[in-house]
Design an enzyme around this catalytic site. Structure first.
Site, PDB file in Angstrom:
ATOM      1  N   CYS A 118      -4.687   2.416   1.976  1.00  0.00           N
ATOM      2  CA  CYS A 118      -5.147   3.761   2.311  1.00  0.00           C
ATOM      3  C   CYS A 118      -6.673   3.833   2.216  1.00  0.00           C
ATOM      4  O   CYS A 118      -7.257   3.526   1.169  1.00  0.00           O
ATOM      5  CB  CYS A 118      -4.524   4.797   1.383  1.00  0.00           C
ATOM      6  SG  CYS A 118      -5.005   6.500   1.787  1.00  0.00           S
TER       7      CYS A 118
ATOM      8  N   LYS B 269       1.327  -3.569   1.113  1.00  0.00           N
ATOM      9  CA  LYS B 269       0.652  -3.371   2.401  1.00  0.00           C
ATOM     10  C   LYS B 269      -0.840  -3.254   2.114  1.00  0.00           C
ATOM     11  O   LYS B 269      -1.262  -2.384   1.373  1.00  0.00           O
ATOM     12  CB  LYS B 269       1.156  -2.112   3.097  1.00  0.00           C
ATOM     13  CG  LYS B 269       0.525  -1.839   4.462  1.00  0.00           C
ATOM     14  CD  LYS B 269       1.158  -0.608   5.117  1.00  0.00           C
ATOM     15  CE  LYS B 269       0.618  -0.401   6.534  1.00  0.00           C
ATOM     16  NZ  LYS B 269      -0.794   0.008   6.554  1.00  0.00           N
TER      17      LYS B 269
END
Length: 280
Positions: free
Chosen positions: A102, A143
């Site tokens: 993010c 991720k």
């Protein structure tokens, strides 16, 4: 449900306020082999009853009718919080992912996501992934975006594999909080990473059309693809379809009615706007 390698082929990415149950069902009916929830915040799962109930409803309403795996994505920099939050949700999902990608200002301010990719934070990240892998009954993944320098990305991924990650997804861009997708993703890094890991490597980035799917897989040799933004406009991208915007909107609304209380009005409006804007 056990996550098989075949489930990793075409994955619907975690997207803030856009990975709701009706949308996940929609893209799965049009070719997605697995889907992620939006990024969830452990502290709120533990301390905000309404937040916890909303997201558990999202995960449980399908029940035994769920035909494809769903992965919960968590963020955070507190090992205990991440583990306790994951334990509360592990019975309702098939895997739990740690968000290390993010790029938003909120992630920078709270020190999670891509802002944990600096080498000084690697021991913490490794500790989180290790604790997740040993504490959960479902597989764990991560991720991430590119580290700085880029060559360090491979080393971090290898460290996470050693700590128990079952697969790694790489969004091969560096962090830019002001422009989230600045420049093309560097698929050569994904290609190199695939040769460095023994666990599956998932490529994320540079997919806008159906033809991009095959090009990406051929170039990178990745075990699968994760697609986000392109799915918002075209939920049929995995099957080479171009849906009628009205028809796909009505299909999505039917799913919202079928699974009430899992998508807010603003989320529904945003999805329909993207369906229409994709063609018009």
């Amino acid at each position: 449900m056990r996550i098989e390698r075949s489930h990793l082929l075409h994955i619907a990415a975690p997207m803030v306020n856009q990975s709701d149950l009706p949308f996940r069902c929609l893209v799965e009916s049009h070719g997605a082999t697995m889907s992620y929830t939006q990024m969830l915040i452990p502290e709120r799962l533990l301390n905000d009853k309404d937040y916890y109930e909303f997201h558990t409803r999202d995960l449980t309403l399908l029940g035994e009718r769920r035909a494809k795996p769903v992965v919960v994505q968590l963020c955070g920099n507190d090992v205990d919080e991440v583990v306790r939050a994951g334990r509360k949700l592990q019975s309702y999902c098939d895997g739990i992912d740690l968000n290390l990608g993010c790029p938003l200002d909120a992630a920078r301010d709270a020190r999670y996501g891509a802002y944990l990719l600096g080498q000084k934070d690697w021991p913490l990240v490794e500790d989180i992934v290790s604790s997740m892998a040993t504490s959960f009954t479902v597989p764990v993944s991560a991720k991430l975006r590119l580290c700085q320098p880029v060559a360090k990305t491979h080393e971090l991924a290898q460290r996470l594999e050693a700590r128990g990650a079952s697969w790694i997804t790489l969004h091969a861009r560096t962090v830019s909080s002001k422009r989230r997708r600045q420049g093309a993703a560097d698929l050569d890094v994904v290609k190199d990473l695939k040769t460095q890991l023994t666990i599956p490597t998932i490529s994320n980035g540079n997919v806008r059309t159906f033809n991009d799917l095959e090009r990406n897989l051929v170039h990178t040799g990745a075990d699968g693809l994760m697609v986000g933004e392109a799915l918002l406009g075209n939920p049929c991208i995995f099957t080479d379809g171009i849906p009628d915007p009205v028809a796909i909107s009505l299909e999505y609304i039917d799913l919202c009615n079928k699974y009430p209380g899992t998508a807010t009005l603003s989320t529904v409006q945003a999805h329909i706007r993207r369906f229409v804007e994709f063609q018009w």
